[in-house]
Design a protein around this motif. Sequence first.
Motif, PDB file in Angstrom:
ATOM      1  N   GLY A 146      49.491  33.298  40.642  1.00 46.49           N
ATOM      2  CA  GLY A 146      49.662  34.598  39.993  1.00 46.49           C
ATOM      3  C   GLY A 146      50.720  35.476  40.623  1.00 46.49           C
ATOM      4  O   GLY A 146      50.753  36.685  40.365  1.00 46.49           O
ATOM      5  N   ARG A 148      53.884  37.631  41.166  1.00 45.93           N
ATOM      6  CA  ARG A 148      54.437  38.392  40.051  1.00 45.93           C
ATOM      7  C   ARG A 148      55.461  39.424  40.488  1.00 45.93           C
ATOM      8  O   ARG A 148      55.610  39.746  41.670  1.00 45.93           O
ATOM      9  CB  ARG A 148      53.322  39.097  39.282  1.00 45.93           C
ATOM     10  N   ALA A 150      56.592  43.444  39.538  1.00 46.66           N
ATOM     11  CA  ALA A 150      56.113  44.682  38.922  1.00 46.66           C
ATOM     12  C   ALA A 150      57.152  45.773  39.149  1.00 46.66           C
ATOM     13  O   ALA A 150      57.634  45.962  40.269  1.00 46.66           O
ATOM     14  CB  ALA A 150      54.759  45.099  39.509  1.00 46.66           C
ATOM     15  N   SER A 257      48.911  36.415  45.375  1.00 50.44           N
ATOM     16  CA  SER A 257      47.467  36.527  45.581  1.00 50.44           C
ATOM     17  C   SER A 257      47.037  36.319  47.025  1.00 50.44           C
ATOM     18  O   SER A 257      45.849  36.100  47.296  1.00 50.44           O
ATOM     19  CB  SER A 257      46.734  35.534  44.666  1.00 50.44           C
ATOM     20  N   ASP A 307      44.280  37.967  38.733  1.00 47.88           N
ATOM     21  CA  ASP A 307      43.836  39.367  38.605  1.00 47.88           C
ATOM     22  C   ASP A 307      43.969  40.095  39.945  1.00 47.88           C
ATOM     23  O   ASP A 307      44.321  41.274  39.993  1.00 47.88           O
ATOM     24  CB  ASP A 307      42.388  39.415  38.127  1.00 47.88           C
ATOM     25  N   SER A 310      47.569  41.038  40.615  1.00 45.80           N
ATOM     26  CA  SER A 310      47.917  42.231  39.835  1.00 45.80           C
ATOM     27  C   SER A 310      47.345  43.491  40.482  1.00 45.80           C
ATOM     28  O   SER A 310      48.010  44.537  40.536  1.00 45.80           O
ATOM     29  CB  SER A 310      47.389  42.091  38.406  1.00 45.80           C
ATOM     30  N   HIS A 313      49.517  44.735  43.307  1.00 42.26           N
ATOM     31  CA  HIS A 313      50.673  45.493  42.823  1.00 42.26           C
ATOM     32  C   HIS A 313      50.254  46.870  42.310  1.00 42.26           C
ATOM     33  O   HIS A 313      50.971  47.857  42.516  1.00 42.26           O
ATOM     34  CB  HIS A 313      51.401  44.709  41.730  1.00 42.26           C
ATOM     35  N   ASP A 314      49.117  46.939  41.646  1.00 39.13           N
ATOM     36  CA  ASP A 314      48.609  48.245  41.193  1.00 39.13           C
ATOM     37  C   ASP A 314      48.531  49.216  42.368  1.00 39.13           C
ATOM     38  O   ASP A 314      48.954  50.368  42.272  1.00 39.13           O
ATOM     39  CB  ASP A 314      47.200  48.099  40.597  1.00 39.13           C
ATOM     40  N   GLU A 333      55.483  44.346  34.054  1.00 38.29           N
ATOM     41  CA  GLU A 333      54.911  43.372  34.999  1.00 38.29           C
ATOM     42  C   GLU A 333      54.874  42.002  34.346  1.00 38.29           C
ATOM     43  O   GLU A 333      54.560  41.882  33.155  1.00 38.29           O
ATOM     44  CB  GLU A 333      53.494  43.803  35.396  1.00 38.29           C
ATOM     45  N   ASN A 334      55.236  40.992  35.090  1.00 39.97           N
ATOM     46  CA  ASN A 334      55.113  39.615  34.594  1.00 39.97           C
ATOM     47  C   ASN A 334      54.781  38.697  35.756  1.00 39.97           C
ATOM     48  O   ASN A 334      55.092  38.999  36.908  1.00 39.97           O
ATOM     49  CB  ASN A 334      56.393  39.142  33.909  1.00 39.97           C
ATOM     50  N   HIS A 335      54.109  37.593  35.473  1.00 36.65           N
ATOM     51  CA  HIS A 335      53.734  36.698  36.556  1.00 36.65           C
ATOM     52  C   HIS A 335      54.148  35.259  36.293  1.00 36.65           C
ATOM     53  O   HIS A 335      54.475  34.867  35.172  1.00 36.65           O
ATOM     54  CB  HIS A 335      52.242  36.784  36.863  1.00 36.65           C
TER      55      HIS A 335
END
Length: 466
Positions: A146, A148, A150, A257, A307, A310, A313-314, A333-335
Amino acid sequence: MAQQLRGNDLRQLGFPEGRAIGLALAQLQRKHLKKISLTDQLALLQHLLAAPHDFATHLDWSHVAAALLPPPSRHLELVARKPYALYGAEHIEPGALHQMDTAMKLPVTVAGALMPDAHHGYGLPIGGVLATDNAVIPYAVGVDIGCRMALSVFALPPKFISQRVQELQKLLLDNTRFGNRTGFDRGKKLGHAVLDSATFRDVPFLRNKQATAAEQIGTSGSGNHFVEFGVVDITDPTNEMGLPVGQYVGLLSHSGSRGLGASVANHYTKLAMENCQLPNEAKHLAWLGLDGELGQEYWAAMTLAGDYASACHDQIHHRLAKALGERPLAKVENHHNFAWQERMQDGREVIVHRKGATPAGAGVLGIIPGSMTAPGFIVRGRGVAESLGSASHGAGRLMSRTRAKQELSEAQVRQHLKAHDVVLQGGGVDEAPMAYKDIHQVMQSQQELVDVLGSFTPKIVRMDGA
């Protein structure tokens, strides 16, 4: 415990000679298992020997169970290589082409594509896209599940960066953490719903992973992972972000991750290799069937790791937006390093692995970074069927890390960064901009796959290291 079981004790129970005995004895030395009485240990081992399938996904005993299960009646054979789409062949090293050729010989392979940033990896090459029939390949997903990009875009002019270089450097130092060191202090930790996911309880392997995930959340990895301020230049007025053409301050992050994803990848790759025995050249492409328990377990763990990436990054973007005192006008955002259930143009449902490749379905937004001294691009996918709706995930390596360390010096890198007006915190020679391909050539090789909506030019870069 006064008495310990030995190899002969297991042989008397009926354990076969080989790995299973050594693995079982080593497992019994673990602290929480040492507390079990000798009688209960023997009962557990008898159950394990009689019904190894019952322990195939057990947190403590899955490897012993795999060693006890009978090997497949025959090694799986490769088949004739299927054709695949190739973009920017002149920029791709022979090793990556050979790896892709091997992946296209798997009996479960349906289709494939190789992106112009491709280079050699483990199993599937970086930049490889592989569609399979009801099978997921952990090493075709990758170790950093995952991972990514962002991007946050702020209503600030580019001169904001040049006028506040030291202030922005401090914001990055205060609000990011990199590598395997500890995360944020207790008072600075942020919560996230992903840490309460039932998957941590439902998947046996994950039951002791939540604490580490909680410690590392909101942090970034090492290697080519970064958090950076730069200039966003929107050039397409039809962009889905609702941004007028013009220049803005942007915050771009790249990470995945963390330890959670790595542990999932390594655990399930070992199980896949034990249960799906392929010729040596293809052994890292061992798969798990999605109609089996292990395949379903891996899928759930992979989804959780995505998840979690993500969520990291959040938190990175939340911390820095708050420190700036700004709310983003838009986010993208892309992974990559993931597997998706998708439908091909002919209607066939497949599992699409994108290892270091960006989803580029029709209308899908993404960011394709260049290097520290080269722009990245905000793109909209065109949904090209031959590429399996994919594009490159970056410029791709021109030099291996070892070669970069041998051929480049810190002085050269500093001079190169200075010439491009880029400030770097941390980083190493192995991540020098010169170690990467020319992003403009890569984009030229995939112009049929994506539309360019704008660019991002790095100015202040934070990576792992002092």
